[in-house]
Design a protein around this motif. Structure first.
Motif, PDB file in Angstrom:
ATOM      1  N   THR A  22      -5.584   3.727   3.288  1.00  0.00           N
ATOM      2  CA  THR A  22      -6.713   2.866   4.064  1.00  0.00           C
ATOM      3  C   THR A  22      -7.448   2.369   3.335  1.00  0.00           C
ATOM      4  O   THR A  22      -7.892   1.295   3.780  1.00  0.00           O
ATOM      5  CB  THR A  22      -7.197   3.539   5.409  1.00  0.00           C
ATOM      6  N   THR A  41      -7.731  -4.482   8.224  1.00  0.00           N
ATOM      7  CA  THR A  41      -7.652  -2.882   8.552  1.00  0.00           C
ATOM      8  C   THR A  41      -6.791  -3.144  10.008  1.00  0.00           C
ATOM      9  O   THR A  41      -7.689  -3.453  10.895  1.00  0.00           O
ATOM     10  CB  THR A  41      -9.085  -2.488   8.697  1.00  0.00           C
ATOM     11  N   LEU A 100     -13.018  -0.458  12.595  1.00  0.00           N
ATOM     12  CA  LEU A 100     -11.942   1.086  12.641  1.00  0.00           C
ATOM     13  C   LEU A 100     -12.367   1.133  14.549  1.00  0.00           C
ATOM     14  O   LEU A 100     -11.637   2.589  14.972  1.00  0.00           O
ATOM     15  CB  LEU A 100     -13.114   1.700  12.023  1.00  0.00           C
ATOM     16  N   GLY A 155      -2.326   8.404   3.225  1.00  0.00           N
ATOM     17  CA  GLY A 155      -2.631   8.250   4.394  1.00  0.00           C
ATOM     18  C   GLY A 155      -4.204   7.722   4.012  1.00  0.00           C
ATOM     19  O   GLY A 155      -4.341   6.400   3.901  1.00  0.00           O
ATOM     20  N   ILE A 156      -4.720   8.217   3.902  1.00  0.00           N
ATOM     21  CA  ILE A 156      -6.223   8.196   4.453  1.00  0.00           C
ATOM     22  C   ILE A 156      -7.328   7.462   2.579  1.00  0.00           C
ATOM     23  O   ILE A 156      -7.375   6.411   3.005  1.00  0.00           O
ATOM     24  CB  ILE A 156      -6.880   9.577   3.747  1.00  0.00           C
ATOM     25  N   ASN A 207      -1.789  -1.927  10.978  1.00  0.00           N
ATOM     26  CA  ASN A 207      -1.042  -2.089   9.525  1.00  0.00           C
ATOM     27  C   ASN A 207      -1.522  -0.129   8.857  1.00  0.00           C
ATOM     28  O   ASN A 207      -0.787   0.346   7.981  1.00  0.00           O
ATOM     29  CB  ASN A 207      -2.136  -2.558   8.312  1.00  0.00           C
ATOM     30  N   LEU A 208      -2.171   0.807   9.687  1.00  0.00           N
ATOM     31  CA  LEU A 208      -1.882   2.245   9.840  1.00  0.00           C
ATOM     32  C   LEU A 208      -0.642   3.068  10.114  1.00  0.00           C
ATOM     33  O   LEU A 208      -1.181   3.980  10.901  1.00  0.00           O
ATOM     34  CB  LEU A 208      -3.429   2.218  10.611  1.00  0.00           C
ATOM     35  N   TYR A 240      -5.327   5.971  18.536  1.00  0.00           N
ATOM     36  CA  TYR A 240      -4.974   6.522  17.091  1.00  0.00           C
ATOM     37  C   TYR A 240      -5.546   7.412  17.788  1.00  0.00           C
ATOM     38  O   TYR A 240      -5.268   8.690  18.299  1.00  0.00           O
ATOM     39  CB  TYR A 240      -5.380   6.302  15.836  1.00  0.00           C
ATOM     40  N   PRO A 259     -12.910   0.462   4.462  1.00  0.00           N
ATOM     41  CA  PRO A 259     -12.933  -0.462   5.781  1.00  0.00           C
ATOM     42  C   PRO A 259     -13.830  -1.296   6.238  1.00  0.00           C
ATOM     43  O   PRO A 259     -15.388  -0.609   6.509  1.00  0.00           O
ATOM     44  CB  PRO A 259     -11.954   0.797   6.955  1.00  0.00           C
ATOM     45  N   LEU A 265      -5.916  -1.163   2.092  1.00  0.00           N
ATOM     46  CA  LEU A 265      -4.832  -2.277   3.506  1.00  0.00           C
ATOM     47  C   LEU A 265      -6.291  -3.483   2.937  1.00  0.00           C
ATOM     48  O   LEU A 265      -6.818  -3.927   3.068  1.00  0.00           O
ATOM     49  CB  LEU A 265      -4.872  -1.840   3.963  1.00  0.00           C
ATOM     50  N   SER A 309       0.607  -0.718   0.263  1.00  0.00           N
ATOM     51  CA  SER A 309       0.279   0.006  -0.155  1.00  0.00           C
ATOM     52  C   SER A 309       0.830   1.432   0.054  1.00  0.00           C
ATOM     53  O   SER A 309       0.311   2.123  -0.659  1.00  0.00           O
ATOM     54  CB  SER A 309      -0.794   0.080   1.129  1.00  0.00           C
TER      55      SER A 309
END
Length: 456
Positions: free
Chosen positions: A296, A302, A247, A292-293, A306-307, A254, A242, A299, A178
């Motif tokens: 996501t 999720t 999430l 990055g968004i 991985n973030l 996060y 995702p 991926l 990714s």
């Protein structure tokens, strides 16, 4: 504490490293069960050291560079419980890059060792971060690319070192597919905030392509290049939303970092008196967040680990508060608040992620050559893995294509080139395979529930 961390002396840095080392040692002594993907990564290394080929003989979506890293760990026979040491080493190296880039190019007023502290602390919001994963390894190369981008933005004349930006982003993608999308971040950051020309943009793309072309040639030589392409299509190009429940599960790790980053970014908007290089770095990190968004949605799974690519940009924005807030006591309170949130986040993580750690295996056999047709890889802890099915999420689709001749040929190859002594079949797929490969009915007989034993 703010004054202590803001110092440029070596004592605060040494103190942090000593505390970090002691904490890592105590964490290892707690002897908690490893995560499933820790065992998976170890199995990948084992199979590669046995001479099997990545993606063809070992079905997983870890990048080639990450697979090579796991192979190296297994080659030196490093046990799983030492993973925290290797993850700490990677994070420390990244924190040094982060701090040295900010200091060398004067992106912020002198903050001493505070950038190192903030960056490192953000990687302690979850126990999942303390694993040498493919995503963590790739962040190292992304940070090296970020340093080169900042270097080019700090001068009037862009030089040919832009080649390294493409090279580092390409290497990051070869750790975690990714991350290939960050080539758009690199190009946009250079086009908008530097004096780059067309020839130098082509150099960026040459650097990006050359590392991938060399990797492709190596895989072509070993005959597994089509499998490499298939994995990269599924893990970097295929888009999917995702799952909301996932999430929510990772939000705890996060939210503290996002909260501090939002406060820091808001202070930047309120205060325009920032040096030109600092403004470019702020905008470059904003492009990083948007990239990055977008990443996501590519991926393969999720999960918190991985973030990780969000954390460097969030750490950078968070630092704004510590030089834009005028009152000293507010900075001090923010540091202690950050430490407190880290403690509670880890405590929450310790209790809530038990289901992600290895459980006791239902398979009673030990020291046997075993193939598992399901996600229960905990049975491999005390047995030798046979076959390619280390990542069931990637492998299970193969059993939905049994009406295709190429799939039957591939399964026959798996059963003959690395024949297991036992086959554990919790998903009921082996009976379907026996229908298409009848010789397996005579070769393997039921030993107990969901377990088949080879007849010698």
């Amino acid at each position: 504490m703010f004054q202590f961390l803001r110092s440029n002396a070596s004592i605060p840095l040494i103190f942090m490293l000593v505390i970090w080392g002691i904490s890592t040692f105590l964490f290892i002594q707690a002897d908690i069960e490893p995560f499933y993907w820790e065992l998976k990564n170890q199995l990948i290394g084992q199979k590669l050291n046995e001479g099997f080929r990545m993606y063809q003989d070992v079905r997983d979506n870890a990048g080639p560079f990450a697979a090579g890293f796991f192979q190296l760990l297994d080659f030196f026979s490093f046990p799983v419980y030492m993973n925290a040491y290797w993850a700490s080493g990677l994070i420390i190296f990244q924190a040094f890059i982060f701090q040295q880039t900010i200091q060398r190019y004067e992106l912020m007023p002198p903050l001493g060792n505070l950038p190192f502290f903030i960056y490192s602390l953000f990687f302690h919001f979850s126990l999942e971060f303390a694993i040498p994963s493919a995503a963590l390894l790739g962040v190292t190369f992304l940070l090296l690319a970020w340093r080169e981008v900042v270097k080019q933005q700090s001068t009037l004349n862009v030089d040919d070192r832009v080649f390294l930006i493409g090279l580092f982003i390409g290497a990051a993608g070869l750790c975690y597919p990714s991350y290939f999308l960050f080539i758009f971040w690199g190009i946009l950051s250079l086009v908008f905030y530097s004096g780059i020309n067309i020839r130098q943009l082509l150099l960026v793309m040459v650097g990006f392509l050359i590392v991938n072309i060399i990797t492709g040639l190596v895989y072509t030589y070993h005959g597994n290049f089509p499998y490499l392409i298939q994995v990269f299509q599924n893990s970097a190009i295929e888009f999917h939303a995702p799952v909301w429940e996932e999430l929510q599960e990772i939000a705890w790790a996060y939210i503290p970092a996002m909260g501090f980053a939002i406060v820091g970014f808001w202070k930047v908007i309120e205060n325009p008196k920032i040096k030109s290089t600092g403004q470019k770095a702020q905008q470059t990190n904003l492009i990083w967040i948007f990239t990055g968004i977008f990443a996501t949605f590519t991926l393969p799974a999720t999960a918190s680990n991985n973030l990780l690519f969000f954390l460097p940009a969030l750490a950078y924005f968070s630092l704004n508060s510590f030089f834009l807030l005028n009152k000293y006591w507010i900075r001090e309170v923010m540091l202690w608040l950050l430490l407190g949130m880290t403690y509670f986040s880890v405590q929450f993580d310790w209790k809530s992620q038990i289901h992600k750690r290895l459980k006791k295996s239902e398979v009673a056999i030990r020291n046997e050559k075993l193939m598992i047709l399901g996600p229960q890889i905990e049975a491999y802890r005390y047995n030798t893995m046979a076959g390619p099915f280390v990542n069931w999420e990637m492998s299970k689709s193969l059993f939905d294509e049994l009406d295709q001749y190429k799939t039957i040929v591939l399964l026959d190859q798996y059963m003959t080139q690395d024949p297991p002594t036992y086959i554990y079949d919790p998903t009921g797929k082996f009976k379907l395979v026996q229908y298409y490969l009848p010789y397996l009915k005579q070769r393997y007989t039921p030993a107990e529930n969901k377990l088949y034993k080879r007849v010698d």
